[in-house]
Design a protein around this motif. Structure first.
Motif, short mmCIF file in Angstrom:
data_model
loop_
_atom_site.label_atom_id
_atom_site.label_comp_id
_atom_site.label_asym_id
_atom_site.label_seq_id
_atom_site.Cartn_x
_atom_site.Cartn_y
_atom_site.Cartn_z
N PRO A 143 0.84 -1.21 0.00
CA PRO A 143 0.00 0.00 0.00
C PRO A 143 0.87 1.27 0.00
CG PRO A 143 -0.75 -1.58 1.66
CD PRO A 143 0.57 -2.08 1.16
N GLY A 144 0.45 2.27 -0.77
CA GLY A 144 1.18 3.51 -0.81
C GLY A 144 2.46 3.47 -1.62
N ARG A 145 2.64 2.42 -2.41
CA ARG A 145 3.88 2.27 -3.19
C ARG A 145 3.97 3.33 -4.28
NH1 ARG A 145 0.06 -1.13 -4.24
NH2 ARG A 145 -0.77 -1.38 -6.36
N ILE A 146 5.21 3.65 -4.66
CA ILE A 146 5.44 4.43 -5.87
C ILE A 146 5.43 3.45 -7.03
CG2 ILE A 146 7.07 5.92 -7.10
CD1 ILE A 146 8.10 6.82 -4.37
N GLU A 147 4.69 3.75 -8.07
CA GLU A 147 4.48 2.76 -9.13
C GLU A 147 4.61 3.39 -10.52
OE1 GLU A 147 1.37 -0.46 -8.83
OE2 GLU A 147 0.46 0.74 -10.42
N ASN A 148 5.20 2.66 -11.43
CA ASN A 148 5.09 2.97 -12.85
C ASN A 148 3.74 2.41 -13.30
OD1 ASN A 148 5.21 3.23 -15.61
ND2 ASN A 148 6.95 1.85 -15.89
N VAL A 149 2.74 3.27 -13.35
CA VAL A 149 1.38 2.79 -13.58
C VAL A 149 1.20 2.23 -14.98
CG1 VAL A 149 0.36 4.29 -11.84
CG2 VAL A 149 0.61 5.12 -14.18
N ASP A 150 2.04 2.63 -15.93
CA ASP A 150 1.92 2.09 -17.29
C ASP A 150 2.28 0.61 -17.33
OD1 ASP A 150 1.07 4.47 -18.36
OD2 ASP A 150 3.06 5.13 -18.94
N LYS A 151 3.11 0.15 -16.40
CA LYS A 151 3.46 -1.27 -16.34
C LYS A 151 2.82 -1.97 -15.15
CE LYS A 151 5.89 -3.66 -18.20
NZ LYS A 151 5.59 -4.67 -19.24
N GLY A 152 2.38 -1.20 -14.16
CA GLY A 152 1.88 -1.81 -12.93
C GLY A 152 2.99 -2.35 -12.06
N TRP A 153 4.18 -1.76 -12.19
CA TRP A 153 5.36 -2.22 -11.44
C TRP A 153 5.74 -1.19 -10.39
CZ3 TRP A 153 9.06 -4.03 -15.96
CH2 TRP A 153 8.58 -5.24 -16.48
N GLU A 154 5.95 -1.67 -9.16
CA GLU A 154 6.44 -0.80 -8.10
C GLU A 154 7.86 -0.35 -8.42
OE1 GLU A 154 7.65 -0.98 -3.35
OE2 GLU A 154 6.46 -2.61 -4.21
N ILE A 155 8.16 0.89 -8.08
CA ILE A 155 9.51 1.42 -8.23
C ILE A 155 10.17 1.39 -6.86
CG2 ILE A 155 10.89 3.44 -8.85
CD1 ILE A 155 8.66 4.22 -10.82
N TYR A 156 11.20 0.57 -6.72
CA TYR A 156 11.84 0.36 -5.42
C TYR A 156 13.35 0.22 -5.63
CZ TYR A 156 12.67 -1.56 -0.73
OH TYR A 156 13.12 -1.77 0.55
N PRO A 157 14.06 1.34 -5.72
CA PRO A 157 15.50 1.28 -6.03
C PRO A 157 16.33 0.53 -5.00
CG PRO A 157 14.63 3.49 -6.39
CD PRO A 157 13.55 2.71 -5.70
N LYS A 158 15.93 0.52 -3.72
CA LYS A 158 16.76 -0.10 -2.69
C LYS A 158 17.03 -1.57 -2.96
CE LYS A 158 17.21 -0.93 2.27
NZ LYS A 158 17.34 -2.40 2.12
N ALA A 159 16.19 -2.22 -3.74
CA ALA A 159 16.44 -3.63 -4.04
C ALA A 159 17.79 -3.83 -4.71
CB ALA A 159 15.33 -4.19 -4.91
N LEU A 160 18.26 -2.85 -5.48
CA LEU A 160 19.59 -3.00 -6.10
C LEU A 160 20.69 -3.05 -5.04
CD1 LEU A 160 20.09 -1.02 -9.44
CD2 LEU A 160 20.27 -3.48 -9.00
N TYR A 161 20.54 -2.28 -4.00
CA TYR A 161 21.50 -2.38 -2.88
C TYR A 161 21.41 -3.77 -2.25
CZ TYR A 161 23.53 -1.84 1.76
OH TYR A 161 24.27 -2.03 2.90
N ASP A 162 20.19 -4.25 -2.01
CA ASP A 162 20.01 -5.57 -1.39
C ASP A 162 20.61 -6.67 -2.27
OD1 ASP A 162 18.70 -4.32 0.69
OD2 ASP A 162 16.70 -4.69 -0.14
N ILE A 163 20.44 -6.56 -3.58
CA ILE A 163 21.04 -7.54 -4.49
C ILE A 163 22.56 -7.49 -4.40
CG2 ILE A 163 21.38 -8.10 -6.94
CD1 ILE A 163 18.46 -7.11 -7.37
N ALA A 164 23.11 -6.28 -4.36
CA ALA A 164 24.57 -6.13 -4.27
C ALA A 164 25.11 -6.80 -3.03
CB ALA A 164 24.93 -4.64 -4.27
N ILE A 165 24.43 -6.64 -1.91
CA ILE A 165 24.89 -7.26 -0.66
C ILE A 165 24.73 -8.78 -0.73
CG2 ILE A 165 24.53 -7.36 1.83
CD1 ILE A 165 25.88 -4.76 0.65
N SER A 166 23.66 -9.24 -1.34
CA SER A 166 23.47 -10.69 -1.51
C SER A 166 24.59 -11.29 -2.35
CB SER A 166 22.11 -10.96 -2.15
OG SER A 166 21.90 -12.34 -2.36
#
Length: 468
Positions: A327-350
């Motif tokens: 709820p309250g996500r920032i979204e690219n509404v044309d694709k229906g995809w949430e925009i969540y840049p922090k996941a790239l940091y999480d991937i890097a640490i993984s």
């Protein structure tokens, strides 16, 4: 802060989405699907022309250089290069096309990163054998890969076996958005194994015939950590299984040479474990990748399913987890995809902590937007500040991961030039370069100038970038 010295700034595309079907000897599954059911594609636009890269690549490469693109991730089409799938004999016209293309890229100063398979199974192999359901097709892929290594090994330093194998499962065998639109969970499990095996066999062929001391081989996976909707143990368990299925099923064999034991146990208990021989498992164990490409667009959030997986139902991986919308996500509404840049940091640490800090790069990241004509100025330039903001924010998180010690050495945006996108055709545009598909006139968007400064200076320009 600057990015590391030698950091690679590139863009990604694929053969079937950019070349067009000019002079192809065979159809792939999308060529066939469009020819037999054009109404399945947005505005009935198919892959016949796409962005005309087959004919326009010389001028396209010049535009890419103006956009600061120093490397281009693209793919060879199996259906273009190979004349006879059973013997592996090449189609000479297709072979010459790729040889000239790679030469032109080197001359232009755009480094080729070459992928062997980007969703485009030759239709004959899908029709006759069931595509990746068949281990015979796995063997034919090995022949094709070896021919490509033999033909272009002297030109290519960066090879990749597959793009987003999970999407092959999702589109073709689970959720009906790629031909042949099958819904069969146990078959998807077997296909997952066969793709892992095909990748390992291609790597083994590379090790056998490669004579280029600078060449490496990897694979390209779409990744994101599975985020649980809450701390509830049921949601946490859903996220654990989603991580095994969506990420580790391809990560661990590629990097560590083995499948996650917890996933194997789950599939075995459900009586859907893949058919595999000891020799096949040994081959996977002895053929790991040199580097990893990571495609990231949006997070994968999950919660416990509404219905217990113990219920009487057909087996599907998502009997164990349900996708969750924050709820309250920032979204690219044309694709229906949430925009969540922090996941790239999480991937890097993984990558740093779970996978031996393997060399990796962002092989796709970008934003698809519909009706970009609304952002055209009087001079015909698209002012795509939303795309600049998207890249800026993701790169800021990536840089944090690099500063924390993650071994990331490049960022490739999707894509260089607006290209055809499977069933969605041109509904959403992703390029730094606009393509007017009716005239094939191509022009730089505002994001291209931002990316040029990023590439030139090797550090982030401000997101409120203004043209001089």
């Amino acid at each position: 802060m600057p990015f590391p010295e030698g950091f690679v700034w590139g863009a990604a595309s694929s053969g079937p989405q950019s070349e067009g079907n000019f002079h192809k000897r065979h159809q792939n599954i999308f060529d066939y699907w469009y020819a037999t059911e054009p109404t399945a594609f947005y505005q009935e636009v198919g892959p016949d022309l796409t962005s005309n890269f087959y004919n326009d690549y010389t001028n396209d490469l010049k535009l890419m250089k103006k956009a600061g693109i120093k490397a281009l991730r693209l793919s060879i089409q199996w259906s273009r290069l190979i004349e006879n799938f059973e013997t592996g004999d090449v189609n000479q016209e297709g072979a010459v096309f790729y040889q000239k293309l790679f030469t032109a890229m080197k001359v232009a100063g755009v480094e080729p990163y070459v992928n062997l398979f980007h969703f485009d199974m030759p239709f004959e192999l899908q029709h006759q054998y069931g595509g990746w359901q068949s281990k015979h097709v796995v063997d034919l892929f090995e022949k094709y890969a070896q021919r490509a290594f033999e033909l272009y090994g002297g030109q290519i330093d960066h090879w990749f076996t597959f793009n987003e194998p999970k999407v092959i499962l999702d589109g073709q065998y689970l959720y009906q958005f790629h031909y042949p639109n099958i819904v069969d969970g146990p078959t998807a499990v077997q296909v997952a194994f066969d793709i892992n095996l095909a990748s390992a066999k291609a790597i083994a062929a590379f090790r056998k015939v490669n004579t280029n001391p600078n060449a490496t081989i990897g694979t390209i996976l779409n990744l994101t950590p599975a985020y649980a909707a809450s701390d509830d143990p049921r949601d946490q368990e859903a996220a654990r299984i989603a991580e095994l299925w969506s990420n580790d099923m391809f990560l661990q064999p590629a990097i560590q040479g083995k499948f996650p034991s917890a996933l194997v146990d789950l599939l075995k208990n459900d009586h859907v474990l893949w058919d595999a021989t000891e020799n096949e498992l040994a081959l996977i164990a002895s053929n790991q990748i040199d580097e990893l490409g990571v495609n990231y667009y949006h997070p994968f959030r999950v919660e416990a399913p509404d219905v217990s997986p113990k219920s009487l139902q057909d087996w599907m991986p998502d009997i164990y987890f349900k996708e969750y919308q924050l709820p309250g996500r920032i979204e690219n509404v044309d694709k229906g995809w949430e925009i969540y840049p922090k996941a790239l940091y999480d991937i890097a640490i993984s990558m740093r902590d779970r996978f031996g800090n393997i060399p990796w790069f962002v092989s796709e990241n970008g934003m698809g937007v519909s009706n970009e004509e609304r952002f055209l100025d009087d001079q015909g330039m698209v002012h795509d500040d939303y795309r600049i903001n998207f890249m800026h924010d993701h790169l800021a998180e990536l840089l944090k991961g690099i500063e924390a010690g993650s071994n990331c050495h490049g960022y490739f945006t999707w894509t260089a030039i607006d290209n055809w996108s499977w069933k969605n055709a041109y509904r959403n545009r992703y390029g730094l370069i606009r393509n007017e598909i009716h005239t094939q006139e191509k022009t730089l968007k505002k994001s291209a100038y931002w990316f040029n400064q990023l590439s030139r200076e090797n550090q982030l320009p401000p997101s409120n970038f203004e043209l001089n």
